[in-house]
Motif scaffolding. Structure first.
Motif, PDB file in Angstrom:
ATOM      1  N   UNK A 103       9.731  -2.894   1.610  1.00 47.00           N
ATOM      2  CA  UNK A 103       8.615  -3.825   1.539  1.00 47.00           C
ATOM      3  C   UNK A 103       7.664  -3.448   2.670  1.00 47.00           C
ATOM      4  N   UNK A 104       6.422  -3.138   2.350  1.00 51.92           N
ATOM      5  CA  UNK A 104       5.463  -2.698   3.356  1.00 51.92           C
ATOM      6  C   UNK A 104       4.883  -3.924   4.056  1.00 51.92           C
ATOM      7  N   UNK A 105       5.000  -3.959   5.369  1.00 49.22           N
ATOM      8  CA  UNK A 105       4.515  -5.096   6.148  1.00 49.22           C
ATOM      9  C   UNK A 105       3.077  -4.901   6.608  1.00 49.22           C
ATOM     10  N   UNK A 106       2.725  -3.680   6.991  1.00 51.01           N
ATOM     11  CA  UNK A 106       1.350  -3.392   7.416  1.00 51.01           C
ATOM     12  C   UNK A 106       1.205  -1.886   7.580  1.00 51.01           C
ATOM     13  N   UNK A 107      -0.030  -1.448   7.720  1.00 50.43           N
ATOM     14  CA  UNK A 107      -0.295  -0.071   8.118  1.00 50.43           C
ATOM     15  C   UNK A 107      -0.096   0.019   9.625  1.00 50.43           C
TER      16      UNK A 107
ATOM     17  N   UNK B 208      -2.554  -3.101   4.235  1.00 50.73           N
ATOM     18  CA  UNK B 208      -1.699  -2.095   3.608  1.00 50.73           C
ATOM     19  C   UNK B 208      -2.178  -1.796   2.195  1.00 50.73           C
ATOM     20  N   UNK B 209      -2.210  -0.524   1.832  1.00 50.43           N
ATOM     21  CA  UNK B 209      -2.629  -0.108   0.497  1.00 50.43           C
ATOM     22  C   UNK B 209      -1.525  -0.322  -0.529  1.00 50.43           C
ATOM     23  N   UNK B 210      -0.286  -0.294  -0.066  1.00 48.03           N
ATOM     24  CA  UNK B 210       0.851  -0.434  -0.971  1.00 48.03           C
ATOM     25  C   UNK B 210       1.716  -1.609  -0.538  1.00 48.03           C
ATOM     26  N   UNK B 211       2.331  -2.241  -1.526  1.00 48.67           N
ATOM     27  CA  UNK B 211       3.169  -3.414  -1.289  1.00 48.67           C
ATOM     28  C   UNK B 211       4.649  -3.022  -1.158  1.00 48.67           C
ATOM     29  N   UNK B 212       5.103  -2.143  -2.023  1.00 46.80           N
ATOM     30  CA  UNK B 212       6.489  -1.670  -2.003  1.00 46.80           C
ATOM     31  C   UNK B 212       6.518  -0.171  -2.220  1.00 46.80           C
TER      32      UNK B 212
END
Length: 108
Positions: free
Chosen positions: A45-49, A55-59
């Motif tokens: 799970x992407x939390x931030x850049x 973030x461009x992507x969520x997972x």
């Protein structure tokens, strides 16, 4: 022969709750059951850049295989095709990005 992995990057969904429910209840079990030849599955799970921008992507999902041949056999199998189609279906924020990479691991 180096290991390889399939990387699936999901854009931020338009309906977060529905995406997360379908990802957890439908997609992950499908991937575990139907992706023959895999040796490891990592769901992030992407939390931030790193630069703190949106973030461009969520997972990001990573599915590891012993060889490129094993990965290609999986993707061309009925289970692999069904799982890839399901990934596209649940990705409400746009089409997921599918990448194949060679894996080199350094453990410290």
């Amino acid at each position: 022969m180096k290991a390889v992995k399939l990387i699936v990057m999901y854009p931020a969904p338009t309906d977060l709750l529905t995406f997360e429910r379908r990802y957890a209840e439908e997609h992950v079990p499908m991937a575990v059951e139907k992706l023959d030849g895999k040796t490891r599955f990592v769901a992030s799970l992407i939390l931030s850049n790193a630069d703190k921008t949106a973030a461009s992507f969520h997972r990001i999902a990573e599915v590891y295989f012993p060889s490129l041949g094993d990965l290609q056999a999986c993707l061309s199998s009925p289970g692999g095709q069904e799982t890839a189609a399901h990934a596209v279906e649940i990705s409400s924020g746009g089409a997921p990005v599918f990448l194949i990479s060679e894996v080199e691991t350094f453990d410290f």
